[in-house]
Design an enzyme around this catalytic site. Structure first.
Site, PDB file in Angstrom:
ATOM      1  CB  SER A 159       2.340   6.820  14.936  1.00 53.45           C
ATOM      2  OG  SER A 159       1.227   7.273  14.215  1.00 53.45           O
ATOM      3  N   GLY A 160       3.986   3.764  15.896  1.00 53.40           N
ATOM      4  CA  GLY A 160       5.260   3.263  16.399  1.00 53.40           C
ATOM      5  C   GLY A 160       5.361   3.081  17.895  1.00 53.40           C
ATOM      6  CG  ASP A 181      -1.730   1.300   1.292  1.00 58.72           C
ATOM      7  OD1 ASP A 181      -2.650   1.450   0.466  1.00 58.72           O
ATOM      8  OD2 ASP A 181      -1.438   2.165   2.152  1.00 58.72           O
ATOM      9  CG  LEU A 230       0.785   0.176  20.624  1.00 55.70           C
ATOM     10  CD1 LEU A 230      -0.520  -0.125  19.923  1.00 55.70           C
ATOM     11  CD2 LEU A 230       0.778  -0.396  22.045  1.00 55.70           C
ATOM     12  CB  ALA A 231       6.496  -1.178  17.156  1.00 55.41           C
ATOM     13  N   GLY A 251      -1.630   1.405  10.506  1.00 55.07           N
ATOM     14  CA  GLY A 251      -1.026   1.848  11.764  1.00 55.07           C
ATOM     15  C   GLY A 251      -1.354   0.985  12.951  1.00 55.07           C
ATOM     16  CE1 TYR A 287       0.879   8.035   3.162  1.00 53.47           C
ATOM     17  CE2 TYR A 287       1.343   5.949   2.083  1.00 53.47           C
ATOM     18  CZ  TYR A 287       0.550   6.711   2.907  1.00 53.47           C
ATOM     19  OH  TYR A 287      -0.570   6.160   3.487  1.00 53.47           O
ATOM     20  CE  LYS A 289      -3.538   5.135   1.633  1.00 52.89           C
ATOM     21  NZ  LYS A 289      -2.220   4.551   1.386  1.00 52.89           N
TER      22      LYS A 289
END
Length: 336
Positions: free
Chosen positions: A238-239, A46, A241-242, A234, A51, A77
């Site tokens: 946005s990060g 995707d 949780l990682a 996501g 971007y 998109k």
């Protein structure tokens, strides 16, 4: 067509980071990351013109144009047309002002009319080096980019992009279309329309461990009733949780850091990686057809696949629920 019949697996590769989101990454690193995704079996990719002003599409296309086209599913998109002129001033991206400051310098036309939709698709095909798209999302017709003007942008898309994409789907040019947004309200509004009808939606950040209540109670029942599938964007918020520092594309506030800490403490207690918890939770809802996770390093792909396949004990989910960290109404992974 239902997305579950189109998408080749539960995990896709989200390429926003390839547009130099947050940081400038070398071309070779971007190329190696896409190759790693391919080599490890990822077959859904995707992207979007936004971007990095086309940079993500260019980098993705450089690799995918060398692969057999029938072996992967590609979505991009509409709503942004990349122009040849250079941007001389800071971009206005609503709440996401500096997100792609390291991307291409090209100006972006933000428009969801029929003509702009056709131009957007034409530009994407060229940058991606392909002759067709499988899924097209209508990008960011929501409050986070347009504030109080979002309903006007929605109407522009309803009479423009929606109709163009419905025609292209009916003609067999694309397989499916829907909305790609960070808010639930535009999707709810679309599902309430008589025509045109989307096939699915890409919802970023709104069905995660940290934020799922609203989607659970309002949006997802509507989607299930109409047979419309969700791709979770996501899943790591946005990060944060990682192991990252960002939430909602910005520095995570203290209350989010505290909540993540509570989740991580339970994950550590049960020997669960927080990435596995985040990804598997997002995929557990019956409407979830897939999740797309972004990466800028080849090693991240293996981490995501490991997170997808990790065994998470049922007691972990039970304790998350008991601690009030997930909704009592949220479906849990099947092994739970």
């Amino acid at each position: 067509m239902a997305l579950q019949h189109i998408l080749p697996g539960r995990l896709g590769f989200g390429t926003a980071p390839l547009g130099n989101m947050f940081r400038a990454i070398p071309d070779e690193e971007a190329r190696a990351t896409v190759e790693a995704a391919w080599d490890q079996g990822i077959r859904y990719f995707d992207t979007a013109p936004l971007y990095g002003s086309g940079l993500s599409e260019e980098r993705l296309g450089e690799v995918l144009s060398t692969k057999p086209r029938d072996e992967f599913v590609l979505s991009t998109k509409v709503g942004r047309v990349i122009l040849d002129e250079r941007e001389e001033t800071a971009r206005d991206l609503g709440e996401k002002g500096g997100l792609f400051e390291h991307g291409n310098p090209n100006k972006i036309l933000h428009e969801w009319t029929a003509d702009a939709t056709e131009r957007s698709i034409e530009g994407s095909l060229k940058r991606l080096g392909t002759d067709r798209l499988d899924i097209v999302w209508v990008h960011d017709i929501a409050q986070d980019f347009h504030g109080d003007q979002w309903l006007a942008k929605f109407e522009e898309a309803r009479t423009g992009a929606f109709r163009v994409l419905s025609r292209l789907r009916d003609e067999g040019v694309i397989k499916a279309w829907g909305l790609g947004v960070n808010k639930t309200e535009p999707i709810e509004l679309t599902l309430a329309l008589d025509e045109p009808k989307p096939d699915g939606f890409l919802l970023a950040g709104r069905y995660t461990l940290l934020d799922h209540e609203h989607a659970l109670t309002r949006l997802l029942p509507m989607a299930q009733e109409q047979g419309v599938d969700m791709v979770v964007g996501g899943p790591y918020s946005s990060g944060v949780l990682a192991g990252g520092a960002h939430f909602e594309y910005q520095q995570a506030p203290a209350e989010i850091i505290e909540r993540v800490g509570r989740i991580k403490a339970l994950a550590d207690k049960h020997g669960v990686s927080i990435k596995a918890a985040a990804l598997q939770f997002s995929l557990a809802h019956p409407a979830s057809a897939a999740a797309v996770a972004g990466a800028t390093r080849p090693s991240r792909i293996a981490e995501d696949l490991a997170a997808l396949n990790e065994t998470v004990p049922a007691v972990f989910w039970t304790e998350l629920r008991a601690a009030g960290l997930i909704s009592p109404a949220a479906p849990l992974p099947q092994n739970a």
